[in-house]
Design a protein around this motif. Structure first.
Motif, PDB file in Angstrom:
ATOM      1  N   CYS A   1      51.763  36.339  37.110  1.00  0.00           N
ATOM      2  CA  CYS A   1      51.234  35.715  36.992  1.00  0.00           C
ATOM      3  C   CYS A   1      51.104  34.726  37.368  1.00  0.00           C
ATOM      4  CB  CYS A   1      51.627  34.918  35.135  1.00  0.00           C
ATOM      5  SG  CYS A   1      51.665  36.710  34.287  1.00  0.00           S
ATOM      6  N   ARG A   2      51.547  34.837  38.390  1.00  0.00           N
ATOM      7  CA  ARG A   2      51.911  33.806  39.718  1.00  0.00           C
ATOM      8  C   ARG A   2      50.155  33.504  40.251  1.00  0.00           C
ATOM      9  NH1 ARG A   2      57.210  35.646  41.651  1.00  0.00           N
ATOM     10  NH2 ARG A   2      58.424  35.134  39.628  1.00  0.00           N
ATOM     11  N   ASP A   3      50.131  32.504  41.019  1.00  0.00           N
ATOM     12  CA  ASP A   3      48.866  31.788  42.414  1.00  0.00           C
ATOM     13  C   ASP A   3      48.531  32.661  42.963  1.00  0.00           C
ATOM     14  OD1 ASP A   3      46.620  30.267  41.784  1.00  0.00           O
ATOM     15  OD2 ASP A   3      47.214  29.585  43.506  1.00  0.00           O
ATOM     16  N   THR A   4      50.215  32.877  43.430  1.00  0.00           N
ATOM     17  CA  THR A   4      50.241  33.500  44.972  1.00  0.00           C
ATOM     18  C   THR A   4      50.085  35.655  44.657  1.00  0.00           C
ATOM     19  OG1 THR A   4      52.303  34.008  44.644  1.00  0.00           O
ATOM     20  CG2 THR A   4      51.600  32.382  46.432  1.00  0.00           C
ATOM     21  N   PHE A   5      50.176  36.028  44.121  1.00  0.00           N
ATOM     22  CA  PHE A   5      49.255  37.631  43.282  1.00  0.00           C
ATOM     23  C   PHE A   5      47.949  37.355  43.032  1.00  0.00           C
ATOM     24  CE2 PHE A   5      48.183  39.943  39.950  1.00  0.00           C
ATOM     25  CZ  PHE A   5      48.402  41.121  41.067  1.00  0.00           C
ATOM     26  N   ILE A   6      47.732  36.898  42.647  1.00  0.00           N
ATOM     27  CA  ILE A   6      46.371  37.036  42.235  1.00  0.00           C
ATOM     28  C   ILE A   6      45.312  36.502  43.631  1.00  0.00           C
ATOM     29  CG2 ILE A   6      44.419  35.646  41.014  1.00  0.00           C
ATOM     30  CD1 ILE A   6      46.502  37.337  38.974  1.00  0.00           C
ATOM     31  N   ARG A   7      45.465  35.572  44.015  1.00  0.00           N
ATOM     32  CA  ARG A   7      44.358  35.570  45.725  1.00  0.00           C
ATOM     33  C   ARG A   7      45.163  37.079  46.574  1.00  0.00           C
ATOM     34  NH1 ARG A   7      44.519  29.518  46.967  1.00  0.00           N
ATOM     35  NH2 ARG A   7      44.122  28.722  45.120  1.00  0.00           N
ATOM     36  N   SER A   8      46.040  37.003  46.414  1.00  0.00           N
ATOM     37  CA  SER A   8      46.683  38.069  47.609  1.00  0.00           C
ATOM     38  C   SER A   8      45.650  39.374  46.477  1.00  0.00           C
ATOM     39  CB  SER A   8      48.261  38.677  46.921  1.00  0.00           C
ATOM     40  OG  SER A   8      48.416  39.492  47.352  1.00  0.00           O
ATOM     41  N   LEU A   9      46.161  40.059  45.561  1.00  0.00           N
ATOM     42  CA  LEU A   9      45.297  40.646  44.543  1.00  0.00           C
ATOM     43  C   LEU A   9      43.749  40.641  45.038  1.00  0.00           C
ATOM     44  CD1 LEU A   9      45.026  43.055  43.512  1.00  0.00           C
ATOM     45  CD2 LEU A   9      44.986  42.165  41.292  1.00  0.00           C
ATOM     46  N   ASN A  10      43.414  39.318  45.112  1.00  0.00           N
ATOM     47  CA  ASN A  10      41.686  38.881  45.107  1.00  0.00           C
ATOM     48  C   ASN A  10      41.188  39.520  46.510  1.00  0.00           C
ATOM     49  OD1 ASN A  10      39.859  36.042  43.791  1.00  0.00           O
ATOM     50  ND2 ASN A  10      39.168  37.781  45.103  1.00  0.00           N
ATOM     51  N   VAL A  11      41.661  39.463  47.752  1.00  0.00           N
ATOM     52  CA  VAL A  11      41.530  39.511  48.946  1.00  0.00           C
ATOM     53  C   VAL A  11      41.561  41.188  48.853  1.00  0.00           C
ATOM     54  CG1 VAL A  11      42.179  39.328  50.927  1.00  0.00           C
ATOM     55  CG2 VAL A  11      42.358  37.523  49.731  1.00  0.00           C
ATOM     56  N   THR A  12      42.752  41.689  48.177  1.00  0.00           N
ATOM     57  CA  THR A  12      42.796  43.514  47.689  1.00  0.00           C
ATOM     58  C   THR A  12      41.539  43.625  47.717  1.00  0.00           C
ATOM     59  OG1 THR A  12      45.083  42.967  48.163  1.00  0.00           O
ATOM     60  CG2 THR A  12      44.404  45.150  47.959  1.00  0.00           C
ATOM     61  N   LEU A  13      41.408  43.602  46.832  1.00  0.00           N
ATOM     62  CA  LEU A  13      40.128  44.002  45.679  1.00  0.00           C
ATOM     63  C   LEU A  13      38.812  43.670  47.103  1.00  0.00           C
ATOM     64  CD1 LEU A  13      41.059  42.220  42.238  1.00  0.00           C
ATOM     65  CD2 LEU A  13      41.094  45.235  43.048  1.00  0.00           C
ATOM     66  N   ASN A  14      38.966  42.700  47.683  1.00  0.00           N
ATOM     67  CA  ASN A  14      37.724  42.502  48.497  1.00  0.00           C
ATOM     68  C   ASN A  14      37.908  43.655  49.591  1.00  0.00           C
ATOM     69  OD1 ASN A  14      37.003  40.586  46.791  1.00  0.00           O
ATOM     70  ND2 ASN A  14      37.176  38.573  47.911  1.00  0.00           N
ATOM     71  N   LEU A  15      38.966  43.859  50.037  1.00  0.00           N
ATOM     72  CA  LEU A  15      38.609  44.634  50.838  1.00  0.00           C
ATOM     73  C   LEU A  15      38.973  45.892  50.540  1.00  0.00           C
ATOM     74  CD1 LEU A  15      41.918  43.105  52.810  1.00  0.00           C
ATOM     75  CD2 LEU A  15      39.741  43.040  53.654  1.00  0.00           C
ATOM     76  N   ALA A  16      39.097  46.553  49.622  1.00  0.00           N
ATOM     77  CA  ALA A  16      39.684  47.613  48.523  1.00  0.00           C
ATOM     78  C   ALA A  16      38.183  48.307  48.356  1.00  0.00           C
ATOM     79  CB  ALA A  16      39.664  47.597  47.286  1.00  0.00           C
ATOM     80  N   MET A  17      37.275  46.890  48.402  1.00  0.00           N
ATOM     81  CA  MET A  17      35.872  47.659  47.422  1.00  0.00           C
ATOM     82  C   MET A  17      34.808  46.780  48.623  1.00  0.00           C
ATOM     83  SD  MET A  17      36.438  48.036  43.713  1.00  0.00           S
ATOM     84  CE  MET A  17      37.455  47.116  43.253  1.00  0.00           C
ATOM     85  N   ASP A  18      34.689  46.248  49.619  1.00  0.00           N
ATOM     86  CA  ASP A  18      33.900  45.390  50.488  1.00  0.00           C
ATOM     87  C   ASP A  18      32.806  44.437  49.662  1.00  0.00           C
ATOM     88  OD1 ASP A  18      32.854  45.043  52.293  1.00  0.00           O
ATOM     89  OD2 ASP A  18      31.510  46.105  52.969  1.00  0.00           O
ATOM     90  N   GLU A  19      33.826  43.969  48.720  1.00  0.00           N
ATOM     91  CA  GLU A  19      33.065  43.585  47.759  1.00  0.00           C
ATOM     92  C   GLU A  19      33.530  41.606  47.982  1.00  0.00           C
ATOM     93  OE1 GLU A  19      30.011  43.909  46.140  1.00  0.00           O
ATOM     94  OE2 GLU A  19      30.639  45.971  45.665  1.00  0.00           O
ATOM     95  N   GLN A  20      32.577  40.766  47.357  1.00  0.00           N
ATOM     96  CA  GLN A  20      32.857  39.348  47.024  1.00  0.00           C
ATOM     97  C   GLN A  20      33.369  38.935  45.509  1.00  0.00           C
ATOM     98  OE1 GLN A  20      32.944  37.456  49.927  1.00  0.00           O
ATOM     99  NE2 GLN A  20      33.044  39.160  51.041  1.00  0.00           N
ATOM    100  N   PHE A  21      34.423  39.652  45.514  1.00  0.00           N
ATOM    101  CA  PHE A  21      34.558  39.400  43.873  1.00  0.00           C
ATOM    102  C   PHE A  21      35.803  38.131  43.841  1.00  0.00           C
ATOM    103  CE2 PHE A  21      35.782  43.680  43.178  1.00  0.00           C
ATOM    104  CZ  PHE A  21      34.379  44.162  42.554  1.00  0.00           C
ATOM    105  N   VAL A  22      35.682  36.918  42.859  1.00  0.00           N
ATOM    106  CA  VAL A  22      36.497  35.707  42.788  1.00  0.00           C
ATOM    107  C   VAL A  22      36.758  36.173  41.645  1.00  0.00           C
ATOM    108  CG1 VAL A  22      35.970  33.002  42.380  1.00  0.00           C
ATOM    109  CG2 VAL A  22      34.253  34.333  44.045  1.00  0.00           C
ATOM    110  N   ILE A  23      37.954  35.784  41.900  1.00  0.00           N
ATOM    111  CA  ILE A  23      38.764  36.123  40.799  1.00  0.00           C
ATOM    112  C   ILE A  23      39.384  34.367  40.039  1.00  0.00           C
ATOM    113  CG2 ILE A  23      41.469  36.780  39.117  1.00  0.00           C
ATOM    114  CD1 ILE A  23      42.006  38.313  41.029  1.00  0.00           C
ATOM    115  N   HIS A  24      38.795  34.276  38.893  1.00  0.00           N
ATOM    116  CA  HIS A  24      39.148  32.764  38.217  1.00  0.00           C
ATOM    117  C   HIS A  24      40.177  32.326  37.200  1.00  0.00           C
ATOM    118  CE1 HIS A  24      35.037  31.635  39.129  1.00  0.00           C
ATOM    119  NE2 HIS A  24      34.606  32.782  38.969  1.00  0.00           N
ATOM    120  N   THR A  25      41.151  31.184  36.818  1.00  0.00           N
ATOM    121  CA  THR A  25      42.398  31.627  36.652  1.00  0.00           C
ATOM    122  C   THR A  25      41.938  29.914  35.886  1.00  0.00           C
ATOM    123  OG1 THR A  25      43.217  31.393  38.229  1.00  0.00           O
ATOM    124  CG2 THR A  25      43.706  32.913  37.946  1.00  0.00           C
TER     125      THR A  25
END
Ligand code: ZN
Length: 219
Positions: free
Chosen positions: A134-158
């Motif tokens: 639930c922490r911000d560092t995890f969400i930011r890290s996952l956001n980068v990972t998802l973008n790299l994983a799918m070559d996309e520009q997702f934005v996770i809003h919290t």
């Protein structure tokens, strides 16, 4: 990609319902996704369906019950008694390891298929248990990972990351859904909607936040 669409990870609880209505204000079109992860209280999903209908939001319900069976936790295993307090050196047994990692990863793949790049989740670092996912560092890290994983520009809003329960109630009020959230959402670990059982940690946190907010509002 249509920039004005968002996908909300939605459970029918106080936090994600607040996020659903926050998203409706912030984006032109909102869709939601709920997960069946083997939780004891599947009533959650029925409530989520009812709320999504009132919000006029399309809801996808996905069965990911393998997540609950991967670990021993009191949300999915009826034989485990729930921790009332956080143990000194570990997480309470209400912690479902990997839950938000799985949920957000699945949500991102689903969103991609619909041409959506904005994801909304109700996680909060201010929350009492301090679950690591639930922490911000995890969400930011996952956001980068998802973008790299799918070559996309997702934005996770919290929207709830840095606010406490009282401020979450204030936001619900501002969005005009204070009563809806008070009466129809399910936060209680014992599966009772609205004010809940009143005794479990989730009910206590919810009630204390509401009392604090209502006291502030009265002045
Ligand atoms: Zn309760």
């Amino acid at each position: 990609m249509i920039a004005s669409q968002a996908l909300v990870v939605f459970s029918g609880g106080q936090d994600s319902t607040t996020c659903l209505f926050w998203a409706k204000r912030a984006f032109e079109k909102v869709v939601a996704i709920s997960f069946l992860y083997g939780q004891k209280h599947q009533k959650e999903v029925e409530l989520a369906r009812a709320i999504a209908q009132q919000a006029d939001v399309e809801l996808e319900v996905m069965d990911v019950s393998f997540i609950g069976s991967l670990s021993h936790n009191s949300l999915t295993d009826a034989s485990i008694v729930m921790d009332a307090e956080k143990p000194a050196e570990s997480y309470p047994n209400t912690f479902v390891p990997g839950r938000n990692l799985f949920f957000l990863s699945i949500a991102a793949v689903y969103a991609r298929g619909k041409g959506i790049r904005h994801l909304v989740t109700g996680v909060s670092q201010t929350d009492f248990s301090g679950y690591p996912d639930c922490r911000d560092t995890f969400i930011r890290s996952l956001n980068v990972t998802l973008n790299l994983a799918m070559d996309e520009q997702f934005v996770i809003h919290t929207p709830l990351m840095w606010i406490d329960k009282a401020a979450t109630w204030a936001l619900a009020d501002e969005l005009g859904v204070l009563e809806l959230i008070r009466e129809q959402t399910l936060t209680c670990y014992n599966g009772i909607a609205g004010a809940g059982c009143g005794r479990c940690p989730a009910c206590r946190l919810r009630r204390e936040g509401l009392e604090k907010y209502l006291a502030v509002r009265a002045h």
